[in-house]
Design a protein around this motif. Structure first.
Motif, PDB file in Angstrom:
ATOM      1  N   UNK A   1       2.675  17.440  -8.052  1.00  0.00           N
ATOM      2  CA  UNK A   1       3.016  18.715  -7.420  1.00  0.00           C
ATOM      3  C   UNK A   1       2.303  18.778  -6.065  1.00  0.00           C
ATOM      4  N   UNK A   2       3.039  19.188  -5.042  1.00  0.00           N
ATOM      5  CA  UNK A   2       2.497  19.199  -3.678  1.00  0.00           C
ATOM      6  C   UNK A   2       1.969  17.824  -3.287  1.00  0.00           C
ATOM      7  N   UNK A   3       2.774  16.806  -3.554  1.00  0.00           N
ATOM      8  CA  UNK A   3       2.383  15.436  -3.270  1.00  0.00           C
ATOM      9  C   UNK A   3       2.124  15.197  -1.784  1.00  0.00           C
ATOM     10  N   UNK A   4       1.149  14.350  -1.495  1.00  0.00           N
ATOM     11  CA  UNK A   4       0.827  14.065  -0.100  1.00  0.00           C
ATOM     12  C   UNK A   4       0.292  12.646   0.049  1.00  0.00           C
ATOM     13  N   UNK A   5       0.386  12.142   1.270  1.00  0.00           N
ATOM     14  CA  UNK A   5      -0.190  10.853   1.653  1.00  0.00           C
ATOM     15  C   UNK A   5      -0.834  11.027   3.020  1.00  0.00           C
TER      16      UNK A   5
ATOM     17  N   UNK B   1      -6.007   4.943   3.270  1.00  0.00           N
ATOM     18  CA  UNK B   1      -4.787   5.483   2.685  1.00  0.00           C
ATOM     19  C   UNK B   1      -5.189   6.311   1.476  1.00  0.00           C
ATOM     20  N   UNK B   2      -4.897   7.605   1.551  1.00  0.00           N
ATOM     21  CA  UNK B   2      -5.261   8.529   0.478  1.00  0.00           C
ATOM     22  C   UNK B   2      -4.001   9.242  -0.006  1.00  0.00           C
ATOM     23  N   UNK B   3      -3.807   9.292  -1.309  1.00  0.00           N
ATOM     24  CA  UNK B   3      -2.616   9.954  -1.841  1.00  0.00           C
ATOM     25  C   UNK B   3      -2.915  10.653  -3.159  1.00  0.00           C
ATOM     26  N   UNK B   4      -2.095  11.639  -3.454  1.00  0.00           N
ATOM     27  CA  UNK B   4      -2.222  12.366  -4.712  1.00  0.00           C
ATOM     28  C   UNK B   4      -1.696  11.514  -5.864  1.00  0.00           C
ATOM     29  N   UNK B   5      -2.302  11.667  -7.037  1.00  0.00           N
ATOM     30  CA  UNK B   5      -1.862  10.960  -8.245  1.00  0.00           C
ATOM     31  C   UNK B   5      -1.796  11.939  -9.404  1.00  0.00           C
ATOM     32  N   UNK B   6      -0.975  11.610 -10.376  1.00  0.00           N
ATOM     33  CA  UNK B   6      -0.763  12.496 -11.515  1.00  0.00           C
ATOM     34  C   UNK B   6      -1.742  12.228 -12.643  1.00  0.00           C
ATOM     35  N   UNK B   7      -2.050  10.956 -12.878  1.00  0.00           N
ATOM     36  CA  UNK B   7      -2.889  10.568 -14.007  1.00  0.00           C
ATOM     37  C   UNK B   7      -4.232  10.016 -13.547  1.00  0.00           C
ATOM     38  N   UNK B   8      -5.196  10.063 -14.439  1.00  0.00           N
ATOM     39  CA  UNK B   8      -6.519   9.519 -14.166  1.00  0.00           C
ATOM     40  C   UNK B   8      -6.427   8.013 -14.002  1.00  0.00           C
TER      41      UNK B   8
ATOM     42  N   UNK C   1      -6.990  12.354  -6.515  1.00  0.00           N
ATOM     43  CA  UNK C   1      -6.534  11.526  -5.392  1.00  0.00           C
ATOM     44  C   UNK C   1      -7.019  10.096  -5.572  1.00  0.00           C
ATOM     45  N   UNK C   2      -6.274   9.186  -4.999  1.00  0.00           N
ATOM     46  CA  UNK C   2      -6.631   7.774  -5.002  1.00  0.00           C
ATOM     47  C   UNK C   2      -6.741   7.329  -3.544  1.00  0.00           C
ATOM     48  N   UNK C   3      -7.841   6.669  -3.209  1.00  0.00           N
ATOM     49  CA  UNK C   3      -8.095   6.286  -1.816  1.00  0.00           C
ATOM     50  C   UNK C   3      -8.388   4.799  -1.709  1.00  0.00           C
ATOM     51  N   UNK C   4      -7.742   4.176  -0.727  1.00  0.00           N
ATOM     52  CA  UNK C   4      -8.023   2.777  -0.404  1.00  0.00           C
ATOM     53  C   UNK C   4      -8.592   2.718   1.013  1.00  0.00           C
ATOM     54  N   UNK C   5      -9.780   2.164   1.149  1.00  0.00           N
ATOM     55  CA  UNK C   5     -10.398   1.943   2.457  1.00  0.00           C
ATOM     56  C   UNK C   5     -10.470   0.448   2.713  1.00  0.00           C
TER      57      UNK C   5
ATOM     58  N   UNK D   1       0.825  -1.207   0.000  1.00  0.00           N
ATOM     59  CA  UNK D   1       0.000   0.000   0.000  1.00  0.00           C
ATOM     60  C   UNK D   1       0.861   1.260   0.000  1.00  0.00           C
ATOM     61  N   UNK D   2       1.837   1.302   0.904  1.00  0.00           N
ATOM     62  CA  UNK D   2       2.647   2.511   1.058  1.00  0.00           C
ATOM     63  C   UNK D   2       3.637   2.681  -0.085  1.00  0.00           C
ATOM     64  N   UNK D   3       4.161   1.576  -0.599  1.00  0.00           N
ATOM     65  CA  UNK D   3       5.087   1.684  -1.722  1.00  0.00           C
ATOM     66  C   UNK D   3       4.408   2.335  -2.922  1.00  0.00           C
ATOM     67  N   UNK D   4       3.209   1.871  -3.244  1.00  0.00           N
ATOM     68  CA  UNK D   4       2.483   2.437  -4.373  1.00  0.00           C
ATOM     69  C   UNK D   4       2.073   3.881  -4.125  1.00  0.00           C
ATOM     70  N   UNK D   5       1.699   4.179  -2.890  1.00  0.00           N
ATOM     71  CA  UNK D   5       1.296   5.549  -2.564  1.00  0.00           C
ATOM     72  C   UNK D   5       2.459   6.520  -2.717  1.00  0.00           C
TER      73      UNK D   5
END
Length: 220
Positions: free
Chosen positions: A136-140, A156-163, A209-213, A124-128
């Protein structure tokens, strides 16, 4: 041949998870040894400071102790394996300029084996981190807590560049999809299934953002 290839992939994943878990076990042992050594070093430095007559010496010792206190590993929860994994990826985030917010103080991972904790959180964290560092202004944002003294709830919620195309908790195959790798997702889902958990993944195009619950019922 298809079955054989599938079995080989499963065996590869098992060996990878075992090796990763062994790595974190070794890291835990090294961290504990380092804490003991640094504790003794700090005692000796404070003793030197108490007898030193040179102000520059005492200031140097104070700066050294302060730097050590800032850079030492953090206990985010009461599980050593979880702490090792999270500390590792927190250091990656600091290195890559990704802001990582962590709140897992009340999380209970005690019902899971260490290899399964590793397979779940490490993937999970590696991919995030890989996804967020390309933005830009990446976050987790990583949070985990116990609900009703019965369920472990993780997000786990993180910023992503592409759709990212997500359908029925599946990631559409795309070279541009940087949300999560297929192999890593298989390991995550294996752990979720093993502990009768539920996983829900979603992509929000409004804030990219991409979120895994993930929710587990804690086995007592």
């Amino acid at each position: 041949m298809k079955t054989q290839r599938h079995n080989m992939e499963l065996e590869y994943e098992r060996q990878k998870e075992k090796s990763t878990a062994e790595y974190y076990d070794l890291l835990n042992e090294q961290n504990e040894n380092s804490k003991i050594v640094m504790h003794d070093i700090k005692r000796h430095l404070n003793a030197i400071k108490s007898i030193a007559k040179d102000k520059s010496v005492t200031e140097y010792i104070d700066d050294f102790i302060e730097d050590f206190s800032i850079n030492k590993s953090v206990d985010y929860c009461n599980n050593p394996m979880v702490n090792s994994i999270v500390n590792r990826y927190k250091s990656f985030c600091d290195k890559f300029g990704v802001k990582m917010n962590i709140d897992i103080r009340s999380a209970d991972f005690g019902f899971m084996s260490e290899p399964d904790i590793t397979a779940l959180l490490d993937n999970l964290l590696e991919n995030a981190v890989e996804a967020a560092q390309n933005t830009e202004n990446g976050f987790i944002d990583f949070s985990a807590f116990v609900r009703k003294n019965k369920y472990l709830s993780m997000q786990l919620k993180n910023s992503v560049k592409n759709i990212v195309a997500v359908k029925n908790n599946r990631i559409a195959s795309s070279k541009k999809s940087d949300a999560i790798h297929g192999t890593g997702l298989k390991s995550i889902k294996r752990v979720v299934k093993k502990y009768d958990g539920e996983i829900n993944m979603k992509f929000n195009e409004d804030d990219m953002t991409f979120t895994s619950n993930i929710v587990f019922e804690i086995r007592r």
